[in-house]
Design an enzyme around this catalytic site. Structure first.
Site, PDB file in Angstrom:
ATOM      1  N   TYR A  41      -1.289  11.636   1.592  1.00 46.21           N
ATOM      2  CA  TYR A  41      -2.118  11.565   0.389  1.00 46.21           C
ATOM      3  C   TYR A  41      -2.103  12.885  -0.378  1.00 46.21           C
ATOM      4  CZ  TYR A  41      -3.955   6.936   1.400  1.00 46.21           C
ATOM      5  OH  TYR A  41      -4.071   5.570   1.597  1.00 46.21           O
ATOM      6  N   ASP A  65       0.840  -1.195   0.000  1.00 47.08           N
ATOM      7  CA  ASP A  65       0.000   0.000   0.000  1.00 47.08           C
ATOM      8  C   ASP A  65       0.884   1.258   0.000  1.00 47.08           C
ATOM      9  OD1 ASP A  65      -3.022   0.848   0.456  1.00 47.08           O
ATOM     10  OD2 ASP A  65      -1.880   1.974   1.939  1.00 47.08           O
ATOM     11  N   ARG A  66       0.713   2.167   0.966  1.00 46.31           N
ATOM     12  CA  ARG A  66       1.537   3.380   0.982  1.00 46.31           C
ATOM     13  C   ARG A  66       3.013   3.026   1.109  1.00 46.31           C
ATOM     14  NH1 ARG A  66      -1.515   6.501  -1.455  1.00 46.31           N
ATOM     15  NH2 ARG A  66      -0.251   8.300  -0.853  1.00 46.31           N
ATOM     16  N   ARG A  93       4.499   2.548  -2.153  1.00 45.91           N
ATOM     17  CA  ARG A  93       4.790   3.801  -2.866  1.00 45.91           C
ATOM     18  C   ARG A  93       6.092   4.417  -2.344  1.00 45.91           C
ATOM     19  NH1 ARG A  93       0.606   3.887  -5.982  1.00 45.91           N
ATOM     20  NH2 ARG A  93      -1.287   2.867  -5.200  1.00 45.91           N
ATOM     21  N   HIS A 117      -7.121  -6.829  -0.227  1.00 47.08           N
ATOM     22  CA  HIS A 117      -6.027  -5.846  -0.279  1.00 47.08           C
ATOM     23  C   HIS A 117      -4.900  -6.128   0.706  1.00 47.08           C
ATOM     24  CE1 HIS A 117      -4.006  -2.000  -0.584  1.00 47.08           C
ATOM     25  NE2 HIS A 117      -4.295  -1.689   0.675  1.00 47.08           N
ATOM     26  N   HIS A 162     -11.144   7.475  -0.889  1.00 51.66           N
ATOM     27  CA  HIS A 162     -10.283   8.146   0.100  1.00 51.66           C
ATOM     28  C   HIS A 162      -9.145   8.892  -0.574  1.00 51.66           C
ATOM     29  CE1 HIS A 162      -8.311   4.328  -0.670  1.00 51.66           C
ATOM     30  NE2 HIS A 162      -7.208   4.786  -0.121  1.00 51.66           N
ATOM     31  N   TRP A 163      -8.732   8.477  -1.773  1.00 53.47           N
ATOM     32  CA  TRP A 163      -7.683   9.210  -2.492  1.00 53.47           C
ATOM     33  C   TRP A 163      -8.127  10.647  -2.769  1.00 53.47           C
ATOM     34  CZ3 TRP A 163      -3.819   7.224  -6.526  1.00 53.47           C
ATOM     35  CH2 TRP A 163      -3.131   6.117  -6.035  1.00 53.47           C
TER      36      TRP A 163
END
Length: 301
Positions: free
Chosen positions: A213, A106-107, A110, A272, A151-152
């Site tokens: 975000y 997930d984050r 990134r 997820h 949520h993005w």
């Protein structure tokens, strides 16, 4: 959970403090968590990696868990993936790991992507769990994505709107994310892990994670644009949940082949949250990938 791991707050030369847990011997793997979790999300996977002969480093990203949550700015640069990745590069150097493997969910995936781009000589191989690159997802936004990943678009709204709304009932918000993104597989999340996520999801973390975000929708895209013609050269693994939205929307390995020279991919039988929903399958995939990569380049300390 993670009883055999050290548990420290480490101050980096940059002045940022990170909560860090380490255990094992052998080639080093840095594991990075996602939203809205902490390093605890790896509690089922990390022991299996140690048993396979790796040294494992778990870190709370800046803005998350018990790591620092520095003030942001108008450009959201303190929460850019470049800043967050630099923390992790500093940490691994501090721990004595000149080269290492990275797996991010997930984050955290990134951050791992930026870490691999900004520190290619240190990252020997990298595994991205349940993502495709940020700029690709924004560039291909359509109704299904916007609905599933609302949520993005919610978290990037100017402060304090999302902070106030989430802060009204943070536990409900967090557990709804776990349930929705795992397709209702609530039994995958152990009670003490969820309690830890909720403990850490305070007002400071809610704001910092919104900034994460906001950075992704602004300064991170600028950094990504500078790299659009440069392929990652180290081995890349893409893992995804076959029941999740990423699997529904994207041919995951095909997307990553636009960004990297050497990509392998595999679907996991879950939604997820791969490390908690399918820990044994995820661990086996990571072990096979990192052992097939040039392990001599990821030296233990």
């Amino acid at each position: 959970m993670l009883d055999n791991f050290s548990d420290d707050i480490i101050e980096l030369p940059s002045g940022i403090n990170l909560r860090v847990r380490c255990a094992g011997n052998g080639p080093a793997i840095l594991l990075l968590h996602g939203y809205p979790q902490t390093h605890v999300c790896w509690h089922k996977v990390a022991p299996l990696l140690i048993d396979a002969g790796f040294s494992v480093v778990l870190s709370d990203l800046r803005g998350y868990g018990d790591s620092d949550k520095p003030p942001s700015d108008d450009n959201h640069s303190p929460y850019s993936k470049r800043a967050m990745a630099a923390d992790q590069a500093e940490l691994m150097q501090h721990l004595g790991h000149e080269t290492y493997f990275v797996a991010g969910h997930d984050r955290g995936a990134r951050v791992a992507h930026r870490l691999a781009r900004d520190f290619p000589d240190a990252v020997s191989a990298v595994s991205f769990l349940d993502i495709v690159p940020t700029e690709h997802m924004y560039a291909h936004t359509e109704q299904t994505f916007a609905t599933g990943y609302y949520h993005w678009f919610f978290l990037i709204q100017p402060a304090p709107l999302p902070e106030r709304l989430i802060g009204n009932e943070p536990g409900f918000y967090l557990t709804s994310k776990l349930s929705n993104w795992s397709k209702g597989n609530d039994s995958a999340f152990e009670g003490n892990a969820v309690a830890e996520y909720i403990r850490c999801f305070d007002a400071a973390s809610i704001h910092a994670t919104c900034e994460d975000y906001r950075a992704a929708a602004s300064i991170d895209l600028e950094h990504d644009a500078h790299d659009q013609d440069t392929l990652l050269k180290m081995p890349v693994q893409a893992l995804w949940g076959q029941k999740g939205l990423v699997a529904k929307l994207y041919n995951v390995p095909e997307v990553w082949q636009v960004y990297a020279e050497n990509v392998v991919g595999e679907a996991m039988p879950c939604g997820h949250f791969l490390p908690e929903e399918a820990p044994e399958q995820t661990a086996n995939a990571l072990i096979g990938f990192f052992k097939s990569s040039d392990g001599s380049k990821a030296k233990g300390s």
